[in-house]
Enzyme design. Structure first.
Site, mmCIF file in Angstrom:
data_model
loop_
_atom_site.group_PDB
_atom_site.id
_atom_site.type_symbol
_atom_site.label_atom_id
_atom_site.label_comp_id
_atom_site.label_asym_id
_atom_site.label_seq_id
_atom_site.Cartn_x
_atom_site.Cartn_y
_atom_site.Cartn_z
ATOM 1 N N VAL A 14 0.825 -1.212 0.000
ATOM 2 C CA VAL A 14 0.000 0.000 0.000
ATOM 3 C C VAL A 14 0.863 1.269 0.000
ATOM 4 C CG1 VAL A 14 -0.314 -0.073 2.543
ATOM 5 C CG2 VAL A 14 -1.943 1.179 1.150
ATOM 6 N N ALA A 15 1.954 1.274 0.771
ATOM 7 C CA ALA A 15 2.773 2.494 0.859
ATOM 8 C C ALA A 15 3.500 2.749 -0.460
ATOM 9 C CB ALA A 15 3.768 2.368 2.011
ATOM 10 N N THR A 43 0.377 -6.211 2.622
ATOM 11 C CA THR A 43 -0.885 -5.546 2.277
ATOM 12 C C THR A 43 -1.886 -6.540 1.685
ATOM 13 O OG1 THR A 43 0.326 -3.498 1.820
ATOM 14 C CG2 THR A 43 -1.893 -3.688 0.888
ATOM 15 N N GLU A 113 -12.837 -3.688 16.190
ATOM 16 C CA GLU A 113 -11.640 -4.447 16.565
ATOM 17 C C GLU A 113 -11.161 -3.961 17.920
ATOM 18 O OE1 GLU A 113 -8.671 -4.617 13.467
ATOM 19 O OE2 GLU A 113 -10.000 -5.723 12.136
ATOM 20 N N HIS A 230 0.383 -11.035 16.993
ATOM 21 C CA HIS A 230 -1.071 -11.162 16.870
ATOM 22 C C HIS A 230 -1.519 -12.365 17.692
ATOM 23 C CE1 HIS A 230 -5.087 -11.342 15.240
ATOM 24 N NE2 HIS A 230 -4.872 -10.238 14.547
ATOM 25 N N ARG A 276 -3.899 -5.991 21.845
ATOM 26 C CA ARG A 276 -3.260 -7.209 21.332
ATOM 27 C C ARG A 276 -2.158 -7.768 22.207
ATOM 28 N NH1 ARG A 276 -2.869 -6.280 14.868
ATOM 29 N NH2 ARG A 276 -5.130 -6.426 14.752
ATOM 30 N N HIS A 337 3.668 -10.335 13.979
ATOM 31 C CA HIS A 337 2.690 -9.792 13.031
ATOM 32 C C HIS A 337 3.103 -8.450 12.456
ATOM 33 C CE1 HIS A 337 -1.279 -9.310 11.314
ATOM 34 N NE2 HIS A 337 -1.482 -8.166 11.960
ATOM 35 N N GLU A 361 5.244 0.223 6.769
ATOM 36 C CA GLU A 361 5.724 -0.539 7.934
ATOM 37 C C GLU A 361 7.235 -0.437 8.130
ATOM 38 O OE1 GLU A 361 3.840 -4.381 8.256
ATOM 39 O OE2 GLU A 361 5.187 -4.981 9.888
ATOM 40 N N ARG A 372 0.714 -0.837 17.980
ATOM 41 C CA ARG A 372 -0.176 -0.321 16.931
ATOM 42 C C ARG A 372 -1.635 -0.686 17.209
ATOM 43 N NH1 ARG A 372 -2.140 -2.764 11.901
ATOM 44 N NH2 ARG A 372 -1.202 -4.634 12.757
HETATM 45 P P1 FAD Z 1 4.016 -4.360 2.399
HETATM 46 O O1 FAD Z 1 2.601 -4.380 2.043
HETATM 47 O O2 FAD Z 1 4.518 -5.498 3.204
HETATM 48 O O3 FAD Z 1 4.862 -4.274 1.063
HETATM 49 C C1 FAD Z 1 6.255 -4.425 1.084
HETATM 50 C C2 FAD Z 1 6.752 -4.516 -0.332
HETATM 51 O O4 FAD Z 1 8.168 -4.448 -0.354
HETATM 52 C C3 FAD Z 1 6.390 -5.810 -1.032
HETATM 53 O O5 FAD Z 1 6.003 -5.503 -2.325
HETATM 54 C C4 FAD Z 1 7.689 -6.599 -1.014
HETATM 55 O O6 FAD Z 1 7.810 -7.520 -2.066
HETATM 56 C C5 FAD Z 1 8.679 -5.467 -1.183
HETATM 57 N N1 FAD Z 1 10.032 -5.788 -0.740
HETATM 58 C C6 FAD Z 1 10.441 -6.211 0.478
HETATM 59 N N2 FAD Z 1 11.778 -6.384 0.476
HETATM 60 C C7 FAD Z 1 12.211 -6.060 -0.762
HETATM 61 C C8 FAD Z 1 13.476 -6.060 -1.395
HETATM 62 N N3 FAD Z 1 14.572 -6.429 -0.753
HETATM 63 N N4 FAD Z 1 13.560 -5.688 -2.691
HETATM 64 C C9 FAD Z 1 12.458 -5.318 -3.381
HETATM 65 N N5 FAD Z 1 11.231 -5.313 -2.827
HETATM 66 C C10 FAD Z 1 11.112 -5.671 -1.539
HETATM 67 N N6 FAD Z 1 -3.127 -3.864 8.697
HETATM 68 C C11 FAD Z 1 -4.296 -3.186 8.723
HETATM 69 O O7 FAD Z 1 -4.305 -1.952 8.794
HETATM 70 N N7 FAD Z 1 -5.473 -3.874 8.639
HETATM 71 C C12 FAD Z 1 -5.529 -5.228 8.542
HETATM 72 O O8 FAD Z 1 -6.604 -5.803 8.456
HETATM 73 C C13 FAD Z 1 -4.313 -5.952 8.547
HETATM 74 N N8 FAD Z 1 -4.309 -7.303 8.455
HETATM 75 C C14 FAD Z 1 -3.121 -7.946 8.322
HETATM 76 C C15 FAD Z 1 -3.126 -9.333 8.087
HETATM 77 C C16 FAD Z 1 -1.941 -9.999 7.868
HETATM 78 C C17 FAD Z 1 -1.962 -11.481 7.619
HETATM 79 C C18 FAD Z 1 -0.718 -9.278 7.888
HETATM 80 C C19 FAD Z 1 0.579 -9.994 7.640
HETATM 81 C C20 FAD Z 1 -0.695 -7.925 8.139
HETATM 82 C C21 FAD Z 1 -1.896 -7.241 8.347
HETATM 83 N N9 FAD Z 1 -1.914 -5.870 8.569
HETATM 84 C C22 FAD Z 1 -3.110 -5.210 8.597
HETATM 85 C C23 FAD Z 1 -0.678 -5.097 8.537
HETATM 86 C C24 FAD Z 1 -0.545 -4.443 7.151
HETATM 87 O O9 FAD Z 1 -0.953 -5.364 6.181
HETATM 88 C C25 FAD Z 1 0.864 -4.002 6.851
HETATM 89 O O10 FAD Z 1 1.436 -3.332 7.931
HETATM 90 C C26 FAD Z 1 0.866 -3.053 5.654
HETATM 91 O O11 FAD Z 1 0.149 -3.636 4.601
HETATM 92 C C27 FAD Z 1 2.289 -2.760 5.231
HETATM 93 O O12 FAD Z 1 2.273 -2.090 4.010
HETATM 94 P P2 FAD Z 1 3.636 -1.656 3.332
HETATM 95 O O13 FAD Z 1 3.299 -1.071 2.029
HETATM 96 O O14 FAD Z 1 4.439 -0.877 4.284
HETATM 97 O O15 FAD Z 1 4.426 -3.051 3.154
HETATM 98 C C1 SIN Z 2 -6.620 -8.584 11.771
HETATM 99 O O1 SIN Z 2 -7.451 -8.690 10.882
HETATM 100 O O2 SIN Z 2 -6.723 -9.088 12.883
HETATM 101 C C2 SIN Z 2 -5.377 -7.811 11.487
HETATM 102 C C3 SIN Z 2 -5.638 -6.389 11.668
HETATM 103 C C4 SIN Z 2 -4.359 -5.627 11.803
HETATM 104 O O3 SIN Z 2 -3.280 -6.209 11.913
HETATM 105 O O4 SIN Z 2 -4.439 -4.403 11.818
#
Ligand code: FAD
Ligand code: SIN
Length: 527
Positions: A14-15, A43, A113, A230, A276, A337, A361, A372
């Protein structure tokens, strides 16, 4: 041959996607390097939803209050205010870009939640919120002609010239060789580090690479001791630790021990919806007390029809492993988590290294403090991804992309250090040590033993990715040993109390420098 672009974004969660879209608005060329296919990220697997102030009985002050309370005294108030006030605009934009959040009679529906005082969590396709957001953002990014998505481009180090980040080195998936790409600025969006622990809800890409790369580039790291476990990951011998969303408890799910007793009343008056960290520690205590390996999530008070519609992905996954969520007790235990700490940034994603930005993240804006609040991180990725993209354009418009053949240009590991055959064994060992000694319950002895083991592992001739992995483990263990109190996602059995007088401060770590304490995350940027 080295490549050249205006901005490099590492990561397509997402970021990263939101930052790329913002950068592309300026007409700049944006290269998005990502480790796996574009949709593979934390994400993609987000279940519960995204917290946002949109319902009639909610307001930004309440969301801010809940976030600050969960953060256990270490949130940056300005960062939280930014998140909750700007968040609404970015969710509305996401809806305009085609994200289909669940509705009833045309109106958005909100779930509950833990530690939220209101029902303010939007979700999509029941429990596939992250997948839907990823789909919409990738589709939106693909409309931008200047965004180039490069999947399977594993990045392992940053190129630093005269103390400025000017590019990255990655493994070219086609040439099967290391390659460099230079740019005006780099935005790290590499996500979290759940894979550092033996049991995790995170996919395999979440190895914390961006944090290690930034550390080696001399960026400051903040609050790395705070790791969120978690409470309810599926605990079956032959299954991965698949997440059973907190929203299941939000809808009325109950935790029971091996004797069928509802046990949370022993630990917290908010029962299953306590924060949590409290629920995770309660489960560990209950497992030890009863001499078993698991507790159970009980959803049987709800109808099968309701559960199948509300949690379709969880329903199907559990069915695959032989469990009917409406009829069976579901074995669960905690798993790593989310990491609250990360690369220290200001409110615009600027790190302490010029030309290097971070969002999502991988970053530590102080928005989550020591713990968080559930469902705040998808929102964080949108808000701070967009802010980092905007700042990178503004700060660097006059900066010339360095000549890729310049002799000054030096990466901390310019010579690609091929991964040796022992990489898998090394990572497995580190994950076990992190789980057993740097996990939910920590103490001085366990942390010291972990550090001794990491020191030993570091003596081996490690490839770049193993070196990054062990380094990050060492950073977390070192700062967990340093903080002699318990707060949020850091619990020391030898210092079980929160001690505001001495420890209400952020930890700051930097390459070759002693840990220091800072009363704020935000800082005066040099850019
Ligand atoms: P990510 O979405 O993790 O993306 C990281 C990206 O970096 C990926 O594309 C990866 O391939 C890339 N990358 C990593 N290392 C390298 C590298 N060396 N070279 C090139 N690319 C690389 N949060 C909520 O707010 N609500 C929820 O319901 C929720 N549920 C969750 C459920 C699960 C199972 C998990 C694991 C997490 C959940 N979270 C939730 C937390 C949330 O999903 C994450 O904190 C958030 O999506 C992180 O987004 P991001 O863009 O920072 O990183
Ligand atoms: C969950 O659905 O329990 C994950 C939510 C979160 O990590 O924010």
């Amino acid at each position: 041959m080295a490549l050249e672009t205006d901005f490099i974004v590492i990561g397509s969660g997402v970021a990263g996607l939101r930052a790329s879209i913002e950068l592309a608005k300026s007409g700049a060329r944006v290269t998005v390097l990502t480790k796996d296919k574009a949709s593979e990220s934390n994400t993609e697997y987000a279940q519960g939803g995204v917290a946002v102030v949109l319902s009639d009985d909610d307001n930004a002050e309440l969301h801010e209050e809940d976030t600050l309370f969960a953060g256990a005294g270490l949130c940056d108030e300005k960062a939280v205010e930014t998140l909750v006030t700007e968040g609404t605009k970015y969710i509305q934009e996401l809806i305009e870009w085609g994200t289909e959040f669940d509705r009833e009679g045309g109106n958005l529906v909100f779930t509950q939640e833990a530690a939220h005082s209101r029902r303010r969590i939007l979700h999509a396709h029941g429990d596939s919120t992250g997948k839907e957001i990823t789909r919409a953002l990738i589709a939106r990014a693909r409309q931008e002609k200047t965004i180039l998505l490069m999947p399977f481009a594993n990045t392992e180090s940053l190129i630093v010239e005269n103390e400025r980040c000017v590019g990255v080195q990655f493994l070219d998936p086609i040439l099967k060789a290391p390659r460099e790409v230079f740019a005006k600025a780099v935005i790290l969006c590499t996500g979290g580090a759940g894979q550092l622990f033996l049991h995790t809800t995170n996919p395999t890409v979440a190895t914390g690479d961006g944090m290690a790369m930034a550390y080696f580039a001399c960026a400051e790291m903040a609050d790395m001791e705070f790791v969120q476990f978690h409470p309810t990951a599926l605990n079956l011998e032959k299954a991965p630790r698949f997440l059973l969303s907190e929203a299941m408890r939000g809808e009325g799910g109950i935790l029971r021990n091996t004797y069928g007793e509802r046990f949370m009343s022993r630990y917290d008056e908010k029962l299953e919806l306590a924060p949590r960290d409290v629920v995770s520690r309660s489960i560990v205590t209950e497992i030890r007390r009863t001499g078993t390996r698991t507790v159970f999530l009980d959803m049987t008070a709800m109808s099968e029809d309701f559960l199948r519609n509300r949690f379709p992905k969880i329903y199907e996954t559990c069915k695959y492993f032989g469990l009917n969520i409406a009829k069976d007790l579901l074995p669960v235990s905690p798993a790593s988590h989310y990491i609250m700490g990360g690369v220290r940034t200001d409110l615009h994603g600027r790190t302490t290294v010029s030309g290097l930005y971070a969002a999502g993240e991988v970053a530590c804006t102080g928005v989550h403090g020591a713990n968080r609040l559930a469902s705040n991180s998808l929102l964080e990725g949108l808000v701070f991804g967009a802010r980092a993209g905007e700042a990178a354009v503004l700060d660097n418009s006059r900066f010339l992309i360095p000549n890729s053949k310049s002799e000054n240009t030096q990466s901390k590991s310019r010579i690609w250090n091929q991964e040796s055959g022992i990489a898998t064994a090394v990572k497995k060992r580190v994950k076990r040590v992190m789980w057993e000694r740097v996990g939910i319950l920590r103490d001085k002895d366990s942390l010291k033993r972990a550090l001794r083991e990491f020191e030993q592992i570091s003596q081996a001739n490690l490839g770049t990715s193993s070196r990054n992995f062990v380094t990050l483990a060492k950073l977390i263990a070192t700062v967990a040993l340093w903080r002699e109190e318990s707060r949020g996602g850091h619990f020391r059995t030898d210092f079980p109390e929160r001690n505001d007088e001495k420890w209400r401060a952020h930890s700051i770590q930097k390459f070759n420098t002693e840990i220091s304490a800072s009363d704020k995350i935000n800082f005066e940027s040099k850019t």
